[in-house]
Design a protein around this motif. Structure first.
Motif, PDB file in Angstrom:
ATOM      1  N   GLN A   1       0.837  -1.198   0.000  1.00 11.87           N
ATOM      2  CA  GLN A   1       0.000   0.000   0.000  1.00 11.87           C
ATOM      3  C   GLN A   1       0.877   1.255   0.000  1.00 11.87           C
ATOM      4  OE1 GLN A   1      -2.642   1.773  -0.895  1.00 11.87           O
ATOM      5  NE2 GLN A   1      -3.908   0.263   0.218  1.00 11.87           N
TER       6      GLN A   1
ATOM      7  N   ASP B   1      -0.819   4.458  -1.053  1.00  4.06           N
ATOM      8  CA  ASP B   1      -1.755   5.577  -0.952  1.00  4.06           C
ATOM      9  C   ASP B   1      -2.057   5.839   0.517  1.00  4.06           C
ATOM     10  OD1 ASP B   1      -3.691   7.470  -1.125  1.00  4.06           O
ATOM     11  OD2 ASP B   1      -5.013   6.357  -2.482  1.00  4.06           O
ATOM     12  N   LEU B   2      -1.672   7.012   1.021  1.00  2.00           N
ATOM     13  CA  LEU B   2      -1.836   7.319   2.440  1.00  2.00           C
ATOM     14  C   LEU B   2      -3.310   7.395   2.835  1.00  2.00           C
ATOM     15  CD1 LEU B   2      -0.362   7.933   5.063  1.00  2.00           C
ATOM     16  CD2 LEU B   2      -0.400  10.358   4.448  1.00  2.00           C
ATOM     17  N   ASP B   3      -4.166   7.968   1.991  1.00  2.00           N
ATOM     18  CA  ASP B   3      -5.585   8.065   2.317  1.00  2.00           C
ATOM     19  C   ASP B   3      -6.238   6.680   2.388  1.00  2.00           C
ATOM     20  OD1 ASP B   3      -5.442  10.811   2.435  1.00  2.00           O
ATOM     21  OD2 ASP B   3      -5.939  11.082   0.307  1.00  2.00           O
ATOM     22  N   ALA B   4      -5.903   5.815   1.434  1.00  2.00           N
ATOM     23  CA  ALA B   4      -6.438   4.450   1.459  1.00  2.00           C
ATOM     24  C   ALA B   4      -5.954   3.694   2.690  1.00  2.00           C
ATOM     25  CB  ALA B   4      -6.040   3.712   0.180  1.00  2.00           C
TER      26      ALA B   4
ATOM     27  N   HIS C   1      -5.176   5.064   5.508  1.00  2.00           N
ATOM     28  CA  HIS C   1      -5.906   5.652   6.628  1.00  2.00           C
ATOM     29  C   HIS C   1      -7.260   4.964   6.811  1.00  2.00           C
ATOM     30  CE1 HIS C   1      -7.669   9.587   8.509  1.00  2.00           C
ATOM     31  NE2 HIS C   1      -7.794   8.540   9.290  1.00  2.00           N
ATOM     32  N   ARG C   2      -8.027   4.856   5.723  1.00  2.00           N
ATOM     33  CA  ARG C   2      -9.349   4.231   5.800  1.00  2.00           C
ATOM     34  C   ARG C   2      -9.255   2.759   6.187  1.00  2.00           C
ATOM     35  NH1 ARG C   2      -9.854   7.181   1.000  1.00  2.00           N
ATOM     36  NH2 ARG C   2      -9.538   5.244  -0.187  1.00  2.00           N
ATOM     37  N   GLU C   3      -8.318   2.059   5.617  1.00  2.00           N
ATOM     38  CA  GLU C   3      -8.222   0.617   5.875  1.00  2.00           C
ATOM     39  C   GLU C   3      -7.788   0.336   7.314  1.00  2.00           C
ATOM     40  OE1 GLU C   3      -6.410  -3.403   3.782  1.00  2.00           O
ATOM     41  OE2 GLU C   3      -6.022  -1.422   2.905  1.00  2.00           O
TER      42      GLU C   3
ATOM     43  N   SER D   1     -10.223   7.194  15.717  1.00  6.03           N
ATOM     44  CA  SER D   1      -9.664   8.260  14.877  1.00  6.03           C
ATOM     45  C   SER D   1      -8.166   8.024  14.747  1.00  6.03           C
ATOM     46  CB  SER D   1      -9.942   9.640  15.480  1.00  6.03           C
ATOM     47  OG  SER D   1      -9.369   9.747  16.772  1.00  6.03           O
TER      48      SER D   1
ATOM     49  N   TRP E   1      -4.454   9.955  14.062  1.00  9.21           N
ATOM     50  CA  TRP E   1      -3.726  11.212  14.051  1.00  9.21           C
ATOM     51  C   TRP E   1      -2.346  10.964  13.482  1.00  9.21           C
ATOM     52  CZ3 TRP E   1       0.811  12.680  16.645  1.00  9.21           C
ATOM     53  CH2 TRP E   1       1.119  14.052  16.559  1.00  9.21           C
TER      54      TRP E   1
END
Length: 389
Positions: free
Chosen positions: A355, A357-360, A362-364, A379, A381
């Motif tokens: 992986q 992608d930082l956003d992906a 984050h969600r996973e 959450s 941080w």
């Protein structure tokens, strides 16, 4: 300080009765065999000392909870006749007349199980885990649990018939005839009825409390249920051996003690899965071992020790791989949440390597935390990157 003194006094009196019973056995019992000593020691360690020790721990750690005091009183009641039983039995075997003290001891030994069970099982089942009844409507059940054994002892002591708990049945020396005997029979059977009805009602109360419980209280009651299940399983297995039956009874007070003290409450699933795993692995290894050794010994014809050693090494080599496979199977069946969580984390760890992608990510990561830990809120941080100089 007073409660501590009372708690230790109850335990010391119980221990003193058991020690006195051993001394009397060594002095008067003839023939003195290992079976006699083993049976007496097993009984003393489980019923008087087992309950008394659990009661001592609970009384010292949770003095406001009456369950510990009930266990301590139950152990004391179990121990009262231990010093006198060997003497009474030897008098009966020698066909000598029983003095008044021996007659009273035989009679108490015939019926002391009723108050001991009420103190050690019925009343704790009504009060577990917080030491309070579910509501005021259960007060008659508690009163019946106390009155039943008293009526059973009084009526049974005056009922004409035989005393069965001695080494040989003897005639009840205090039995009454005529109308008095009929009244004694009615009182005794009424007491037994109240004793049995209160025990069933206590089990119903426990089931209702479990159904209405949530969170920590449910986990506490799961330990109580596990202790009861262990006792029942031990009693069934104990049909082939009395000692097993004795020690299985300790599952009940130990389960209640864990529930009241809240000690490692959430390890029950792990304990059950490990117990089932090692029992299954032991069975799977012992059976082939018992089949392989005779066959290998016959083929070796004189080198039996070498065959036994080879079979032992083979079993040792198979143990860890077989244990891991059985553990996975048991976890999926008895500890499904832990098994699913472990698989989810393993899958995330494999995907994490690829992986970028930082956003992906984050969600996973939040999804994995939600699936495994099930928090009410989660959450993530991230520390901001430092500007390069």
């Amino acid at each position: 300080r007073t409660r501590t003194l009372v708690a230790w006094s109850l335990w010391l009196v119980t221990f003193g009765c058991c020690a006195a019973g051993l001394v009397v056995t060594l002095i008067v019992t003839r023939p003195l065999t290992f079976a006699v000593l083993a049976d007496g020691a097993a009984f003393a360690l489980v019923f008087p000392l087992g309950y008394a020790t659990v009661g001592l721990v609970l009384s010292l750690r949770r003095p406001a909870n009456p369950i510990g005091w009930l266990f301590a009183a139950s152990g004391l009641v179990w121990s009262l006749t231990i010093p006198i039983d060997p003497w009474v039995n030897q008098l009966i075997l020698d066909r000598r007349p029983l003095p008044l003290a021996a007659q009273l001891g035989a009679l108490v030994g015939e019926f002391n199980w009723a108050p001991a069970v009420a103190l050690g099982i019925t009343l704790p089942a009504l009060l577990v885990p917080d030491g309070r009844l579910r509501s005021r409507r259960w007060r008659p059940v508690a009163a019946a649990a106390v009155a039943g054994p008293v009526l059973a002892m009084v009526g049974g002591s005056l009922l004409p018939g035989q005393v069965q708990e001695t080494v040989r049945p003897i005639t009840n020396p205090f039995g009454l005839g005529g109308a008095a005997g009929v009244v004694a029979a009615v009182v005794g059977f009424t007491g037994l009825g109240l004793w049995a009805a209160s025990m069933l009602a206590a089990l119903v109360s426990l089931v209702l409390r479990f159904r209405a419980s949530r969170g920590t209280e449910r986990q506490q009651l799961r330990w109580v249920a596990a202790g009861a299940a262990g006792a029942v399983a031990g009693l069934l297995v104990g049909m082939a051996g009395v000692v097993v039956t004795y020690f299985a009874v300790l599952c009940v007070p130990v389960g209640v003690a864990v529930a009241v003290l809240r000690y490692r409450l959430w390890d029950l699933d792990r304990l059950v899965s490990r117990t089932v795993t090692y029992a299954a692995v032991t069975a799977l290894l012992v059976v082939p071992y018992l089949l392989v050794v005779p066959a290998a010994s016959g083929l070796a014809a004189g080198s039996g020790s070498l065959a036994v050693a080879a079979a032992t090494l083979a079993v040792a080599g198979l143990f860890q791989p077989l244990r891991r496979r059985v553990q996975d199977l048991v976890d999926r069946r008895f500890n499904r949440r832990r098994s699913d969580a472990a698989r989810t984390v393993e899958g995330f760890a494999r995907r994490l390597r690829d992986q970028v992608d930082l956003d992906a990510l984050h969600r996973e990561l939040l999804e994995v935390v939600d699936q495994t830990m099930q928090p009410t809120r989660a959450s993530l941080w991230l520390r901001p990157a430092r500007p390069r100089a």
